[in-house]
Design an enzyme around this catalytic site. Structure first.
Site, PDB file in Angstrom:
ATOM      1  CB  SER A  64      -0.974  -0.069   1.190  1.00 53.53           C
ATOM      2  OG  SER A  64      -2.029   0.831   1.028  1.00 53.53           O
TER       3      SER A  64
ATOM      4  CG  ASP B 191       8.303   3.280 -11.776  1.00 53.51           C
ATOM      5  OD1 ASP B 191       8.878   2.185 -11.659  1.00 53.51           O
ATOM      6  OD2 ASP B 191       7.134   3.400 -12.188  1.00 53.51           O
TER       7      ASP B 191
ATOM      8  CE  LYS C   3      -5.411  -2.538   0.251  1.00 56.38           C
ATOM      9  NZ  LYS C   3      -5.981  -1.517  -0.588  1.00 56.38           N
TER      10      LYS C   3
END
Length: 199
Positions: free
Chosen positions: A115, A126, A141
Protein backbone atom coordinates in the site's frame (compact mmCIF):
# COMPACT_ATOMS: atom_id res chain seq x y z
CA UNK A 1 -0.80 5.69 26.56
CA UNK A 2 2.72 5.91 25.19
CA UNK A 3 2.96 6.98 21.54
CA UNK A 4 5.47 4.76 19.82
CA UNK A 5 7.26 6.44 16.98
CA UNK A 6 6.75 4.62 13.70
CA UNK A 7 10.13 6.05 12.59
CA UNK A 8 13.43 5.01 14.16
CA UNK A 9 16.77 6.36 12.91
CA UNK A 10 20.22 4.96 13.56
CA UNK A 11 23.69 4.95 12.03
CA UNK A 12 25.22 1.65 10.95
CA UNK A 13 28.44 0.70 9.20
CA UNK A 14 28.39 -1.43 6.06
CA UNK A 15 31.66 -2.27 4.33
CA UNK A 16 33.42 0.69 5.94
CA UNK A 17 30.70 3.12 4.85
CA UNK A 18 28.36 5.01 7.18
CA UNK A 19 24.70 4.34 6.43
CA UNK A 20 21.79 6.27 7.88
CA UNK A 21 19.13 3.68 8.62
CA UNK A 22 15.54 4.88 8.89
CA UNK A 23 13.03 2.21 9.90
CA UNK A 24 9.45 3.14 8.96
CA UNK A 25 7.06 0.60 10.47
CA UNK A 26 3.77 2.22 9.44
CA UNK A 27 2.43 5.38 7.79
CA UNK A 28 0.50 7.91 9.86
CA UNK A 29 -0.14 11.65 9.62
CA UNK A 30 3.07 12.18 11.64
CA UNK A 31 5.35 9.98 9.51
CA UNK A 32 6.58 12.63 7.07
CA UNK A 33 7.70 15.05 9.80
CA UNK A 34 9.29 12.13 11.69
CA UNK A 35 11.30 11.14 8.60
CA UNK A 36 12.38 14.78 8.16
CA UNK A 37 13.52 14.81 11.81
CA UNK A 38 15.32 11.49 11.35
CA UNK A 39 17.24 12.75 8.31
CA UNK A 40 18.20 15.91 10.23
CA UNK A 41 19.27 13.94 13.30
CA UNK A 42 21.53 11.53 11.39
CA UNK A 43 22.50 14.01 9.74
CA UNK A 44 22.36 13.10 6.05
CA UNK A 45 25.51 15.17 5.41
CA UNK A 46 27.38 12.78 7.72
CA UNK A 47 26.51 9.49 5.97
CA UNK A 48 27.54 7.85 2.69
CA UNK A 49 24.05 6.46 2.02
CA UNK A 50 20.54 6.31 3.47
CA UNK A 51 18.47 3.12 3.77
CA UNK A 52 14.73 3.28 4.40
CA UNK A 53 13.61 0.02 5.97
CA UNK A 54 10.05 -0.72 4.81
CA UNK A 55 10.08 -4.45 5.61
CA UNK A 56 6.81 -5.50 7.21
CA UNK A 57 5.28 -2.05 6.59
CA UNK A 58 1.72 -2.74 5.41
CA UNK A 59 1.01 0.93 4.72
CA UNK A 60 -1.50 3.07 6.54
CA UNK A 61 -2.05 6.75 5.78
CA UNK A 62 -1.61 6.95 1.98
CA UNK A 63 -0.68 10.67 1.68
CA UNK A 64 2.33 10.03 3.93
CA UNK A 65 3.71 7.55 1.39
CA UNK A 66 3.45 10.25 -1.27
CA UNK A 67 4.95 12.94 0.96
CA UNK A 68 7.92 10.83 2.10
CA UNK A 69 8.69 10.09 -1.57
CA UNK A 70 8.68 13.85 -2.24
CA UNK A 71 11.45 14.29 0.35
CA UNK A 72 13.85 12.53 -2.02
CA UNK A 73 12.67 13.64 -5.48
CA UNK A 74 13.59 16.70 -7.55
CA UNK A 75 10.92 19.28 -8.49
CA UNK A 76 8.13 18.38 -10.92
CA UNK A 77 8.63 14.62 -10.68
CA UNK A 78 5.61 12.30 -10.87
CA UNK A 79 5.17 10.47 -7.55
CA UNK A 80 2.05 8.44 -8.37
CA UNK A 81 -1.15 8.67 -10.39
CA UNK A 82 -4.57 7.94 -8.96
CA UNK A 83 -6.97 6.68 -11.64
CA UNK A 84 -10.67 6.75 -10.80
CA UNK A 85 -13.20 4.25 -12.12
CA UNK A 86 -14.34 6.70 -14.80
CA UNK A 87 -10.76 6.89 -16.10
CA UNK A 88 -9.93 10.38 -14.81
CA UNK A 89 -6.43 10.56 -13.37
CA UNK A 90 -4.87 12.74 -10.69
CA UNK A 91 -1.08 13.02 -10.79
CA UNK A 92 0.77 13.67 -7.55
CA UNK A 93 3.91 15.72 -8.28
CA UNK A 94 6.90 16.59 -6.11
CA UNK A 95 7.65 20.20 -5.25
CA UNK A 96 11.32 19.43 -4.62
CA UNK A 97 11.72 22.17 -2.02
CA UNK A 98 14.63 21.18 0.21
CA UNK A 99 14.44 17.59 -1.00
CA UNK A 100 17.38 15.24 -0.56
CA UNK A 101 18.22 14.28 -4.16
CA UNK A 102 21.94 13.44 -3.96
CA UNK A 103 22.58 10.87 -1.22
CA UNK A 104 22.54 7.22 -2.43
CA UNK A 105 19.24 5.71 -1.33
CA UNK A 106 18.29 2.09 -0.64
CA UNK A 107 14.82 0.78 0.23
CA UNK A 108 14.55 -2.50 2.12
CA UNK A 109 11.34 -4.31 1.19
CA UNK A 110 9.69 -7.72 1.57
CA UNK A 111 6.43 -9.53 0.80
CA UNK A 112 4.62 -7.58 3.56
CA UNK A 113 5.63 -4.17 2.16
CA UNK A 114 2.25 -2.90 0.93
CA UNK A 115 0.00 0.00 0.00
CA UNK A 116 1.51 3.36 1.09
CA UNK A 117 4.93 1.66 1.37
CA UNK A 118 4.64 0.46 -2.22
CA UNK A 119 3.60 3.92 -3.40
CA UNK A 120 6.78 5.30 -1.84
CA UNK A 121 8.93 2.46 -3.20
CA UNK A 122 7.45 2.64 -6.72
CA UNK A 123 7.93 6.42 -6.90
CA UNK A 124 11.59 6.18 -5.93
CA UNK A 125 12.30 3.07 -8.03
CA UNK A 126 10.57 4.28 -11.22
CA UNK A 127 12.30 7.66 -11.01
CA UNK A 128 15.69 5.97 -10.61
CA UNK A 129 16.15 7.58 -7.19
CA UNK A 130 16.47 4.45 -5.06
CA UNK A 131 17.62 0.85 -5.24
CA UNK A 132 15.05 -1.64 -3.91
CA UNK A 133 16.60 -4.50 -1.94
CA UNK A 134 14.71 -7.50 -0.62
CA UNK A 135 14.16 -11.27 -0.68
CA UNK A 136 10.98 -11.14 -2.76
CA UNK A 137 8.44 -8.98 -4.52
CA UNK A 138 6.37 -6.58 -2.45
CA UNK A 139 2.74 -7.35 -1.54
CA UNK A 140 0.92 -5.71 -4.47
CA UNK A 141 -1.83 -3.47 -3.07
CA UNK A 142 -2.69 -0.62 -5.38
CA UNK A 143 -6.39 0.03 -4.86
CA UNK A 144 -8.41 2.58 -2.92
CA UNK A 145 -11.38 0.80 -1.42
CA UNK A 146 -14.36 1.86 0.64
CA UNK A 147 -16.31 -0.65 2.68
CA UNK A 148 -20.05 -0.29 2.16
CA UNK A 149 -22.28 -1.57 4.94
CA UNK A 150 -25.03 -3.98 3.88
CA UNK A 151 -28.44 -4.36 5.54
CA UNK A 152 -27.44 -7.64 7.19
CA UNK A 153 -24.45 -5.95 8.83
CA UNK A 154 -21.86 -7.38 6.47
CA UNK A 155 -19.58 -5.16 4.40
CA UNK A 156 -18.62 -5.08 0.75
CA UNK A 157 -15.31 -3.55 -0.39
CA UNK A 158 -15.90 -1.24 -3.34
CA UNK A 159 -12.91 -0.12 -5.37
CA UNK A 160 -12.93 3.64 -5.96
CA UNK A 161 -9.60 4.09 -7.72
CA UNK A 162 -6.28 2.47 -8.53
CA UNK A 163 -2.73 3.67 -8.25
CA UNK A 164 -0.37 3.75 -11.23
CA UNK A 165 3.39 4.11 -10.80
CA UNK A 166 5.28 6.94 -12.56
CA UNK A 167 6.05 4.53 -15.41
CA UNK A 168 2.36 3.64 -15.73
CA UNK A 169 2.45 0.24 -14.04
CA UNK A 170 -0.41 -1.12 -11.98
CA UNK A 171 1.20 -2.91 -9.01
CA UNK A 172 -2.05 -4.42 -7.71
CA UNK A 173 -1.69 -8.20 -7.41
CA UNK A 174 1.78 -7.91 -8.91
CA UNK A 175 3.98 -6.03 -6.45
CA UNK A 176 7.36 -4.46 -7.07
CA UNK A 177 10.43 -6.49 -7.96
CA UNK A 178 13.56 -5.46 -6.03
CA UNK A 179 16.52 -4.20 -8.08
CA UNK A 180 18.66 -6.44 -5.88
CA UNK A 181 17.20 -9.78 -4.80
CA UNK A 182 18.83 -10.44 -1.42
CA UNK A 183 17.79 -13.71 0.20
CA UNK A 184 19.69 -12.72 3.36
CA UNK A 185 17.35 -9.73 3.76
CA UNK A 186 14.67 -11.62 5.71
CA UNK A 187 12.08 -9.73 7.82
CA UNK A 188 14.06 -10.41 11.01
CA UNK A 189 17.55 -9.91 9.60
CA UNK A 190 19.61 -6.88 10.57
CA UNK A 191 19.47 -4.17 7.91
CA UNK A 192 23.22 -4.53 7.45
CA UNK A 193 22.62 -8.06 6.11
CA UNK A 194 20.47 -6.53 3.37
CA UNK A 195 23.10 -3.99 2.34
CA UNK A 196 26.27 -6.07 2.51
CA UNK A 197 28.15 -5.92 -0.78
CA UNK A 198 26.04 -3.08 -2.20
CA UNK A 199 28.03 -0.08 -0.94
Amino acid sequence: AVKTSPVIASKVEVGGKAVGLVKVSTFSQETTSQVVDALRDLPVSGVDAVALDLRGNAGGYMPAGVDVAKLFLPPQTTVISEVKRDGTATKYMSEGIGSETKVPLYLLVDSKTASASEILAAALQDNGRATLVGPSKTFGKGRIQNVQQMEDGSGVAVTKAKYMTPKGNDIHGVGLTPNVLAETCTPTAEATACLTGLL
